[in-house]
Scaffold this motif. Structure first.
Motif, PDB file in Angstrom:
ATOM      1  N   LEU A 173       3.855 -14.964  -2.210  1.00 34.15           N
ATOM      2  CA  LEU A 173       4.316 -14.589  -1.382  1.00 34.15           C
ATOM      3  C   LEU A 173       5.430 -13.271  -1.888  1.00 34.15           C
ATOM      4  O   LEU A 173       6.520 -12.566  -1.148  1.00 34.15           O
ATOM      5  CB  LEU A 173       5.462 -15.914  -1.466  1.00 34.15           C
ATOM      6  N   GLU A 174       5.410 -13.351  -3.721  1.00 35.57           N
ATOM      7  CA  GLU A 174       5.992 -12.257  -4.186  1.00 35.57           C
ATOM      8  C   GLU A 174       5.708 -10.923  -3.828  1.00 35.57           C
ATOM      9  O   GLU A 174       6.566 -10.257  -2.947  1.00 35.57           O
ATOM     10  CB  GLU A 174       6.219 -12.729  -6.341  1.00 35.57           C
ATOM     11  N   ILE A 175       4.595 -10.638  -3.593  1.00 41.70           N
ATOM     12  CA  ILE A 175       3.866  -9.080  -3.871  1.00 41.70           C
ATOM     13  C   ILE A 175       4.691  -9.440  -2.007  1.00 41.70           C
ATOM     14  O   ILE A 175       4.309  -7.919  -0.977  1.00 41.70           O
ATOM     15  CB  ILE A 175       2.094  -8.779  -3.368  1.00 41.70           C
ATOM     16  N   PHE A 176       4.032 -10.048  -1.153  1.00 40.50           N
ATOM     17  CA  PHE A 176       3.822  -9.792   0.301  1.00 40.50           C
ATOM     18  C   PHE A 176       5.746  -9.617   0.905  1.00 40.50           C
ATOM     19  O   PHE A 176       5.538  -8.143   1.680  1.00 40.50           O
ATOM     20  CB  PHE A 176       3.417 -11.151   0.976  1.00 40.50           C
ATOM     21  N   ASP A 177       6.185 -10.315  -0.440  1.00 47.32           N
ATOM     22  CA  ASP A 177       7.933  -9.279  -0.202  1.00 47.32           C
ATOM     23  C   ASP A 177       8.043  -8.077  -0.370  1.00 47.32           C
ATOM     24  O   ASP A 177       8.913  -7.544   0.346  1.00 47.32           O
ATOM     25  CB  ASP A 177       9.508 -10.551  -0.641  1.00 47.32           C
ATOM     26  N   HIS A 178       6.940  -7.622  -0.818  1.00 48.76           N
ATOM     27  CA  HIS A 178       7.455  -6.433  -1.298  1.00 48.76           C
ATOM     28  C   HIS A 178       6.908  -5.417  -0.233  1.00 48.76           C
ATOM     29  O   HIS A 178       7.007  -4.624   0.291  1.00 48.76           O
ATOM     30  CB  HIS A 178       6.464  -6.168  -2.626  1.00 48.76           C
ATOM     31  N   ILE A 179       6.077  -6.071   0.476  1.00 47.86           N
ATOM     32  CA  ILE A 179       5.672  -4.948   1.563  1.00 47.86           C
ATOM     33  C   ILE A 179       5.532  -4.916   2.609  1.00 47.86           C
ATOM     34  O   ILE A 179       5.076  -4.608   3.928  1.00 47.86           O
ATOM     35  CB  ILE A 179       3.668  -5.201   1.331  1.00 47.86           C
ATOM     36  N   ARG A 180       6.102  -6.199   3.311  1.00 46.12           N
ATOM     37  CA  ARG A 180       5.940  -6.160   4.687  1.00 46.12           C
ATOM     38  C   ARG A 180       7.144  -5.861   5.638  1.00 46.12           C
ATOM     39  O   ARG A 180       7.087  -5.792   6.688  1.00 46.12           O
ATOM     40  CB  ARG A 180       6.658  -8.339   4.443  1.00 46.12           C
ATOM     41  N   ASP A 181       8.347  -5.459   4.447  1.00 46.23           N
ATOM     42  CA  ASP A 181       9.108  -4.489   5.513  1.00 46.23           C
ATOM     43  C   ASP A 181       9.218  -3.274   5.604  1.00 46.23           C
ATOM     44  O   ASP A 181       9.896  -2.448   5.601  1.00 46.23           O
ATOM     45  CB  ASP A 181      10.717  -4.400   5.033  1.00 46.23           C
ATOM     46  N   ILE A 182       7.804  -2.654   4.892  1.00 48.66           N
ATOM     47  CA  ILE A 182       7.368  -1.630   4.834  1.00 48.66           C
ATOM     48  C   ILE A 182       7.356  -1.126   6.797  1.00 48.66           C
ATOM     49  O   ILE A 182       6.864  -1.682   7.638  1.00 48.66           O
ATOM     50  CB  ILE A 182       6.634  -0.552   4.271  1.00 48.66           C
ATOM     51  N   VAL A 194       1.787   3.319  -3.368  1.00 47.62           N
ATOM     52  CA  VAL A 194       2.944   3.883  -3.517  1.00 47.62           C
ATOM     53  C   VAL A 194       4.225   2.044  -3.407  1.00 47.62           C
ATOM     54  O   VAL A 194       4.935   1.885  -4.576  1.00 47.62           O
ATOM     55  CB  VAL A 194       3.832   4.654  -2.419  1.00 47.62           C
ATOM     56  N   LYS A 195       4.610   1.551  -2.688  1.00 47.45           N
ATOM     57  CA  LYS A 195       4.844   0.647  -2.988  1.00 47.45           C
ATOM     58  C   LYS A 195       4.968  -0.594  -3.803  1.00 47.45           C
ATOM     59  O   LYS A 195       5.822  -0.907  -5.180  1.00 47.45           O
ATOM     60  CB  LYS A 195       5.812  -0.643  -1.705  1.00 47.45           C
ATOM     61  N   LEU A 196       3.593  -0.432  -4.144  1.00 44.95           N
ATOM     62  CA  LEU A 196       2.612  -1.936  -4.861  1.00 44.95           C
ATOM     63  C   LEU A 196       4.003  -1.213  -6.904  1.00 44.95           C
ATOM     64  O   LEU A 196       3.809  -1.925  -7.382  1.00 44.95           O
ATOM     65  CB  LEU A 196       1.782  -2.377  -4.795  1.00 44.95           C
ATOM     66  N   LEU A 197       2.938   0.247  -7.226  1.00 41.39           N
ATOM     67  CA  LEU A 197       3.415   0.717  -8.122  1.00 41.39           C
ATOM     68  C   LEU A 197       4.378   1.115  -8.401  1.00 41.39           C
ATOM     69  O   LEU A 197       5.116   1.415  -9.391  1.00 41.39           O
ATOM     70  CB  LEU A 197       2.842   2.280  -7.578  1.00 41.39           C
ATOM     71  N   ARG A 198       5.503   0.838  -7.187  1.00 40.01           N
ATOM     72  CA  ARG A 198       7.332   1.103  -7.900  1.00 40.01           C
ATOM     73  C   ARG A 198       7.323  -0.376  -8.224  1.00 40.01           C
ATOM     74  O   ARG A 198       8.937  -0.159  -9.017  1.00 40.01           O
ATOM     75  CB  ARG A 198       7.716   1.143  -7.034  1.00 40.01           C
ATOM     76  N   ASP A 235      -5.355  -2.883  -5.609  1.00 41.85           N
ATOM     77  CA  ASP A 235      -6.651  -2.393  -5.262  1.00 41.85           C
ATOM     78  C   ASP A 235      -6.260  -2.363  -3.327  1.00 41.85           C
ATOM     79  O   ASP A 235      -5.870  -3.130  -2.834  1.00 41.85           O
ATOM     80  CB  ASP A 235      -8.218  -3.026  -4.667  1.00 41.85           C
ATOM     81  N   ILE A 236      -6.581  -1.329  -2.516  1.00 45.11           N
ATOM     82  CA  ILE A 236      -6.277  -0.938  -0.506  1.00 45.11           C
ATOM     83  C   ILE A 236      -7.501  -1.511  -0.094  1.00 45.11           C
ATOM     84  O   ILE A 236      -7.936  -0.514  -0.451  1.00 45.11           O
ATOM     85  CB  ILE A 236      -4.857  -0.306  -0.688  1.00 45.11           C
TER      86      ILE A 236
END
Lengths: 342, 158
Positions: free
Chosen positions: B38-47, B99-103, B112-113
């Protein structure tokens, strides 16, 4: 007798990931490192304290990441390859490092640069899928003598053979390793061999090619997480028999968990690898009794050698010091020593 | 040059209600919480999608289940589904996620993407580009590309 890779020193100074390290072949203890911070740093070992410090920062010439650096065999010149499309040749490190030549032929990022054994030729390669060969004339004049097109994708590295003017290149294009040779006096280079997946080659991007001292073995590493050893009867080629093909000898797999970004074969026969799994691993010929199947084994695995990906490993050129340099995404260069524990 | 958007009529899914994190059993303030899905999804969901004023979550390009994480081994894999099979924005989307995850994630993380298997015509080529560290690094030195990525990563005024 147990071996260990002991960290001797951590060299800090770069402000972004370090892509490549190169030991000076002529000046003991001198190494160059290049980085995404657009600079190249020259490190020297003090004769008194035996520790390394940064003696020069080559900056202002490259406007983007410097990906690769290579010393000429004389140790007097350093070539640097950059994402800015330029390859630069530098000299005069003791006083004030000067960029004496700028080679511009690639249409996009230059990925690698390599000097031939005599220092008369320089090869470069890049994302434009081409390999270029330059002749180094007196007064540091460089002329492009060949542009080799054959790869269908980004060329990651070029490496001249240690004794013959055979050029090897490896690519993003699923595996292909090509061998280029100029057989006639007209200076035309042809692709004399392609090592692909069907020749027991890699199944993904090949990052690096490195030769053993004798030049009859080569090691490659890949995104496919394996290291492969290849061989040829180089003596036959050296005696003028014409091109003798390379064949696959051995594949080392299962010890690295991520892409292997670098391999290097030392003068005394030890293969070092550095990967995205933060480990440095050493491999040697396993001296097996089998004459048919040459075999190599894992000698040692250094976990968490850096805090993140290792991009480059290189053994110091002399046989005695047993020093290994590594460059990482963690912005540092480390010097290691291979020691035997009692 | 193709005029108009690649996907003129994307499907926009109803917004899922955000789950509040319940009090965890970890009361020790010094032990870092393991990073979870969930934490990781929170980082990317609003891209933001590069072409539409919608988020990757709105378009179901990423979902909570598209994130696989192994915090003990500092590993994450995000599988995203482009809205169309021939979507040329696929590499941009993948780059934005990376990029979002790297930051956002600690430096120890391996990322991995990939595109969801079967969801894109040139799946292997896209995946290869997205996971070649050198190619990604070179791409992120291209100011036009960086501008595009930063636009997608800008938080929207909601």
């Amino acid at each position: 007798m147990k071996l260990d890779l002991v960290e001797v020193q951590k060299l800090e100074g770069h402000s972004a990931r370090v892509w490549n390290v190169a030991w000076n072949p002529a000046a003991a203890g001198v190494l160059a490192s290049c980085s995404a911070d657009k600079t190249v740093r020259i490190w020297e070992q003090s004769s008194l304290s035996r520790s390394w410090s940064c003696k020069a920062v080559l900056e202002g010439t490259h406007t983007r990441t410097v990906k690769s650096c290579a010393w000429s065999p004389s140790g007097k010149l350093l070539a640097t390859a950059s994402f800015d499309g330029k390859t630069c040749v530098w000299e005069n490190f003791a006083t004030d490092s000067e960029c004496v030549s700028v080679l511009q032929v690639h249409e996009s990022e230059v990925k690698s640069v390599s000097w031939n054994a005599s220092g008369s030729l320089l090869a470069t390669c890049g994302r434009d899928k081409s390999v270029s060969i330059w002749e180094i004339q007196p007064e540091d004049e460089c002329y492009c003598v060949a542009m080799l097109l054959g790869h269908s994708e980004d060329v990651k590295m070029v490496q001249w053979h240690p004794t013959m003017d055979l050029l090897f290149s490896c690519s993003y294009d699923n595996t292909i390793i090509k061998v280029w040779w100029c057989e006639d006096e007209y200076g035309d280079y042809d692709c004399v061999q392609t090592l692909s997946e069907s020749n027991n080659g890699h199944s993904s991007t090949v990052w690096v090619i490195s030769f053993n001292a004798a030049g009859d073995r080569m090691v490659t590493c890949s995104d496919d997480r394996t290291v492969k050893i290849w061989g040829t009867d180089i003596k036959r080629m050296q005696s003028g028999e014409g091109y003798v093909p390379w064949t696959h000898l051995c594949t080392l797999s299962g010890s690295h968990d991520r892409a292997i970004y670098s391999v290097h074969w030392s003068r005394d026969g030890i293969i070092a690898s550095g990967a995205g799994d933060d480990t440095i691993q050493l491999f040697v010929d396993s001296d097996s009794d089998s004459v048919v199947e040459p075999a190599y084994k894992l000698l040692l695995k250094k976990e968490k050698a850096h805090t993140t990906d290792i991009n480059s490993v290189q053994w110091a050129p002399d046989k005695e010091s047993r020093l290994l340099a590594s460059a990482s995404d963690d912005q540092t260069v480390k010097i290691w020593k291979l020691v035997s524990e009692p | 040059m193709v005029s108009g958007l690649i996907n003129e009529n994307p499907i926009i899914y109803p917004k899922k209600e955000r789950r509040l994190r319940t009090d965890s059993s970890n009361t020790d303030e010094f032990t870092p919480e393991p990073i979870d899905q969930l934490e990781i999804f929170d980082h990317i969901r609003d891209i933001k999608d590069p072409e539409h004023p919608n988020t990757l979550e709105d378009l179901r390009v990423v979902t909570e289940d598209s994130v696989e994480v192994d915090d003990d081994n500092s590993y994450v894999r995000v599988t995203f589904t482009p809205t169309m099979e021939h979507c040329s924005m696929a590499t941009i989307i993948g780059l934005c996620v990376r990029v979002k995850l790297l930051r956002s994630l600690p430096a120890r993380y391996k990322i991995d993407i990939r595109v969801a298997p079967g969801s894109h015509a040139t799946e292997d080529a896209v995946n290869k580009q997205l996971n070649d560290k050198e190619r990604v690094a070179a791409a992120l030195e291209n100011p036009n590309l960086v501008e595009m990525v930063d636009e997608c990563l800008l938080p929207s005024a909601e």
